[in-house]
Scaffold this motif. Sequence first.
Motif, PDB file in Angstrom:
ATOM      1  N   PRO A  82       0.631   7.304   0.619  1.00 19.03           N
ATOM      2  CA  PRO A  82       0.469   7.540   2.227  1.00 19.03           C
ATOM      3  C   PRO A  82       1.930   7.292   2.564  1.00 19.03           C
ATOM      4  CG  PRO A  82      -0.943   6.560   2.515  1.00 19.03           C
ATOM      5  CD  PRO A  82      -0.542   6.078   1.211  1.00 19.03           C
ATOM      6  N   GLU A  83       2.865   7.908   3.353  1.00 20.61           N
ATOM      7  CA  GLU A  83       4.090   7.782   3.642  1.00 20.61           C
ATOM      8  C   GLU A  83       4.599   6.491   4.196  1.00 20.61           C
ATOM      9  OE1 GLU A  83       7.418  10.259   5.814  1.00 20.61           O
ATOM     10  OE2 GLU A  83       7.013  10.702   4.193  1.00 20.61           O
ATOM     11  N   TYR A  84       3.553   6.416   5.475  1.00 15.78           N
ATOM     12  CA  TYR A  84       3.395   5.501   6.516  1.00 15.78           C
ATOM     13  C   TYR A  84       2.650   3.568   6.418  1.00 15.78           C
ATOM     14  CZ  TYR A  84       2.299   3.005  10.514  1.00 15.78           C
ATOM     15  OH  TYR A  84       2.719   1.597  11.048  1.00 15.78           O
ATOM     16  N   GLN A  85       4.071   3.416   5.923  1.00 16.40           N
ATOM     17  CA  GLN A  85       3.603   2.018   5.389  1.00 16.40           C
ATOM     18  C   GLN A  85       3.648   1.272   6.153  1.00 16.40           C
ATOM     19  OE1 GLN A  85       1.653   0.843   2.424  1.00 16.40           O
ATOM     20  NE2 GLN A  85       1.364   3.117   2.339  1.00 16.40           N
ATOM     21  N   PRO A  86       3.017   0.353   7.072  1.00 15.54           N
ATOM     22  CA  PRO A  86       3.091  -0.485   7.708  1.00 15.54           C
ATOM     23  C   PRO A  86       4.146  -2.361   7.320  1.00 15.54           C
ATOM     24  CG  PRO A  86       1.084  -0.463   7.653  1.00 15.54           C
ATOM     25  CD  PRO A  86       1.803   0.469   7.062  1.00 15.54           C
ATOM     26  N   ASN A  87       4.010  -2.332   6.366  1.00 13.81           N
ATOM     27  CA  ASN A  87       4.461  -3.804   5.823  1.00 13.81           C
ATOM     28  C   ASN A  87       4.645  -4.267   4.562  1.00 13.81           C
ATOM     29  OD1 ASN A  87       4.727  -6.520   5.773  1.00 13.81           O
ATOM     30  ND2 ASN A  87       3.918  -7.186   7.432  1.00 13.81           N
ATOM     31  N   VAL A  88       5.484  -3.319   3.751  1.00 10.98           N
ATOM     32  CA  VAL A  88       5.543  -3.496   2.303  1.00 10.98           C
ATOM     33  C   VAL A  88       5.838  -4.263   1.970  1.00 10.98           C
ATOM     34  CG1 VAL A  88       5.774  -0.652   2.329  1.00 10.98           C
ATOM     35  CG2 VAL A  88       7.767  -1.922   2.003  1.00 10.98           C
ATOM     36  N   SER A  89       6.525  -5.402   1.915  1.00 14.60           N
ATOM     37  CA  SER A  89       6.504  -6.885   2.142  1.00 14.60           C
ATOM     38  C   SER A  89       5.169  -7.624   1.506  1.00 14.60           C
ATOM     39  CB  SER A  89       7.783  -7.403   2.706  1.00 14.60           C
ATOM     40  OG  SER A  89       7.478  -7.485   3.800  1.00 14.60           O
ATOM     41  N   ARG A  90       4.188  -7.209   2.631  1.00 11.30           N
ATOM     42  CA  ARG A  90       3.040  -7.870   2.429  1.00 11.30           C
ATOM     43  C   ARG A  90       2.340  -7.241   2.105  1.00 11.30           C
ATOM     44  NH1 ARG A  90       1.694 -11.230   7.752  1.00 11.30           N
ATOM     45  NH2 ARG A  90       0.912 -12.261   6.401  1.00 11.30           N
ATOM     46  N   TRP A  91       1.892  -6.033   2.097  1.00 12.62           N
ATOM     47  CA  TRP A  91       0.582  -5.139   2.114  1.00 12.62           C
ATOM     48  C   TRP A  91       1.409  -3.961   1.655  1.00 12.62           C
ATOM     49  CZ3 TRP A  91       0.692  -7.244   7.316  1.00 12.62           C
ATOM     50  CH2 TRP A  91       0.354  -6.180   7.735  1.00 12.62           C
ATOM     51  N   ARG A  92       0.517  -2.974   0.889  1.00 13.54           N
ATOM     52  CA  ARG A  92       0.678  -1.447   1.561  1.00 13.54           C
ATOM     53  C   ARG A  92      -1.201  -0.721   1.074  1.00 13.54           C
ATOM     54  NH1 ARG A  92       4.420  -2.062  -3.452  1.00 13.54           N
ATOM     55  NH2 ARG A  92       5.581  -3.946  -1.963  1.00 13.54           N
ATOM     56  N   VAL A  93      -1.074  -0.314   1.390  1.00 14.99           N
ATOM     57  CA  VAL A  93      -1.300   0.836   2.279  1.00 14.99           C
ATOM     58  C   VAL A  93      -2.181   2.220   1.182  1.00 14.99           C
ATOM     59  CG1 VAL A  93      -2.939   2.570   3.565  1.00 14.99           C
ATOM     60  CG2 VAL A  93      -1.440   0.394   4.352  1.00 14.99           C
ATOM     61  N   LEU A  94      -3.146   2.531   0.573  1.00 13.94           N
ATOM     62  CA  LEU A  94      -2.838   3.134  -0.949  1.00 13.94           C
ATOM     63  C   LEU A  94      -4.275   4.120  -0.099  1.00 13.94           C
ATOM     64  CD1 LEU A  94      -2.659   1.019  -4.047  1.00 13.94           C
ATOM     65  CD2 LEU A  94      -0.607   2.603  -3.025  1.00 13.94           C
ATOM     66  N   THR A  95      -5.035   5.401  -0.857  1.00  8.36           N
ATOM     67  CA  THR A  95      -5.892   5.690  -1.200  1.00  8.36           C
ATOM     68  C   THR A  95      -6.602   6.073  -1.839  1.00  8.36           C
ATOM     69  OG1 THR A  95      -4.731   8.195  -0.944  1.00  8.36           O
ATOM     70  CG2 THR A  95      -5.002   6.852   1.001  1.00  8.36           C
ATOM     71  N   ASP A  96      -8.071   5.395  -1.958  1.00  2.00           N
ATOM     72  CA  ASP A  96      -8.352   6.189  -3.084  1.00  2.00           C
ATOM     73  C   ASP A  96      -8.742   8.057  -3.556  1.00  2.00           C
ATOM     74  OD1 ASP A  96     -10.876   7.071  -1.831  1.00  2.00           O
ATOM     75  OD2 ASP A  96     -11.915   5.187  -2.017  1.00  2.00           O
ATOM     76  N   PRO A  97      -9.412   8.197  -4.745  1.00  2.00           N
ATOM     77  CA  PRO A  97      -9.212   9.247  -5.113  1.00  2.00           C
ATOM     78  C   PRO A  97      -9.883  10.714  -4.093  1.00  2.00           C
ATOM     79  CG  PRO A  97      -9.138   8.833  -6.913  1.00  2.00           C
ATOM     80  CD  PRO A  97      -9.587   7.138  -6.406  1.00  2.00           C
ATOM     81  N   ALA A  98     -11.062   9.900  -3.260  1.00  2.00           N
ATOM     82  CA  ALA A  98     -11.719  10.763  -2.317  1.00  2.00           C
ATOM     83  C   ALA A  98     -11.188  10.047  -1.069  1.00  2.00           C
ATOM     84  CB  ALA A  98     -13.352   9.966  -2.408  1.00  2.00           C
ATOM     85  N   GLY A  99     -10.052   9.996  -0.944  1.00  3.77           N
ATOM     86  CA  GLY A  99      -8.974   9.286   0.201  1.00  3.77           C
ATOM     87  C   GLY A  99      -9.277   8.527   1.313  1.00  3.77           C
ATOM     88  N   HIS A 100     -10.070   7.558   1.075  1.00  8.20           N
ATOM     89  CA  HIS A 100     -10.293   6.275   2.153  1.00  8.20           C
ATOM     90  C   HIS A 100      -9.169   5.174   1.621  1.00  8.20           C
ATOM     91  CE1 HIS A 100     -14.786   7.512   0.443  1.00  8.20           C
ATOM     92  NE2 HIS A 100     -14.626   6.981   1.571  1.00  8.20           N
ATOM     93  N   PRO A 101      -8.529   5.552   2.702  1.00 10.33           N
ATOM     94  CA  PRO A 101      -7.257   3.756   2.961  1.00 10.33           C
ATOM     95  C   PRO A 101      -7.904   2.855   2.688  1.00 10.33           C
ATOM     96  CG  PRO A 101      -7.796   5.018   5.123  1.00 10.33           C
ATOM     97  CD  PRO A 101      -8.891   5.651   3.984  1.00 10.33           C
ATOM     98  N   PHE A 102      -6.978   1.759   1.089  1.00  7.17           N
ATOM     99  CA  PHE A 102      -7.378   1.005   1.039  1.00  7.17           C
ATOM    100  C   PHE A 102      -5.814   0.194   0.747  1.00  7.17           C
ATOM    101  CE2 PHE A 102      -7.024   2.460  -2.788  1.00  7.17           C
ATOM    102  CZ  PHE A 102      -6.698   1.700  -3.972  1.00  7.17           C
ATOM    103  N   CYS A 103      -5.898  -1.955   1.562  1.00 10.38           N
ATOM    104  CA  CYS A 103      -4.813  -2.252   1.195  1.00 10.38           C
ATOM    105  C   CYS A 103      -5.025  -2.947  -0.051  1.00 10.38           C
ATOM    106  CB  CYS A 103      -4.930  -3.198   2.431  1.00 10.38           C
ATOM    107  SG  CYS A 103      -4.958  -2.261   4.139  1.00 10.38           S
ATOM    108  N   ILE A 104      -4.337  -3.096  -0.522  1.00  7.45           N
ATOM    109  CA  ILE A 104      -3.486  -4.430  -1.479  1.00  7.45           C
ATOM    110  C   ILE A 104      -3.010  -4.792  -1.143  1.00  7.45           C
ATOM    111  CG2 ILE A 104      -3.905  -3.214  -3.862  1.00  7.45           C
ATOM    112  CD1 ILE A 104      -0.720  -2.705  -3.528  1.00  7.45           C
ATOM    113  N   ILE A 105      -3.189  -6.403  -1.205  1.00  6.06           N
ATOM    114  CA  ILE A 105      -2.556  -7.609  -0.325  1.00  6.06           C
ATOM    115  C   ILE A 105      -1.997  -8.792  -1.500  1.00  6.06           C
ATOM    116  CG2 ILE A 105      -2.169  -9.420   1.514  1.00  6.06           C
ATOM    117  CD1 ILE A 105      -5.306  -7.597   2.576  1.00  6.06           C
ATOM    118  N   ALA A 106      -0.438  -9.052  -0.911  1.00  7.07           N
ATOM    119  CA  ALA A 106       0.280 -10.075  -1.948  1.00  7.07           C
ATOM    120  C   ALA A 106      -0.249 -11.619  -1.638  1.00  7.07           C
ATOM    121  CB  ALA A 106       1.250  -9.765  -2.163  1.00  7.07           C
ATOM    122  N   GLY A 107      -0.812 -12.312  -3.007  1.00  7.18           N
ATOM    123  CA  GLY A 107      -1.495 -13.627  -1.880  1.00  7.18           C
ATOM    124  C   GLY A 107      -1.700 -14.148  -2.524  1.00  7.18           C
ATOM    125  N   PRO A 108      -2.281 -15.586  -2.883  1.00 11.45           N
ATOM    126  CA  PRO A 108      -3.255 -16.239  -3.761  1.00 11.45           C
ATOM    127  C   PRO A 108      -4.550 -15.479  -4.050  1.00 11.45           C
ATOM    128  CG  PRO A 108      -2.614 -17.813  -1.745  1.00 11.45           C
ATOM    129  CD  PRO A 108      -1.615 -16.200  -1.892  1.00 11.45           C
TER     130      PRO A 108
END
Length: 124
Positions: A94-120
């Motif tokens: 999605p175009e809107y990304q609330p905090n790209v340096s710490r996490w990214r919001v993506l959508t799966d092929p069915a449209g569900h949002p999910f986040c990937i988060i940097a960290g251990p």
Amino acid sequence: MKLSAITLDCADPLALAAFYQQATGLEPHPMSNAGFASLGGSEGGLSLGFQRVAGYRPPSWPDQEVPQQLHCCFRVEDLDEAEARLVGLGAGRPEYQPNVSRWRVLTDPAGHPFCIIAGPGPTV
């Protein structure tokens, strides 16, 4: 009480399960079918399920016309690398990304949002 499964509504359970299998490495349940598919869950672990819903409408994140109701978060070692890999597998960004340096919001092929988060921690 222990959480054993998270199930997402979708139009095509087998296709969505294939996306998450490639993304996470979780193994498919042998009884998966066109109405319900599942990944993981062996030896008491958490499973991800995908159930067919007639007339499924994908969430419209970030607006709430069709609410997301739930989203999953996954830890990754490198945000840019994980994002590129997941988009290559069919995820949307999605175009809107609330905090790209710490996490990214993506959508799966069915449209569900999910986040990937940097960290251990455990990663996809």
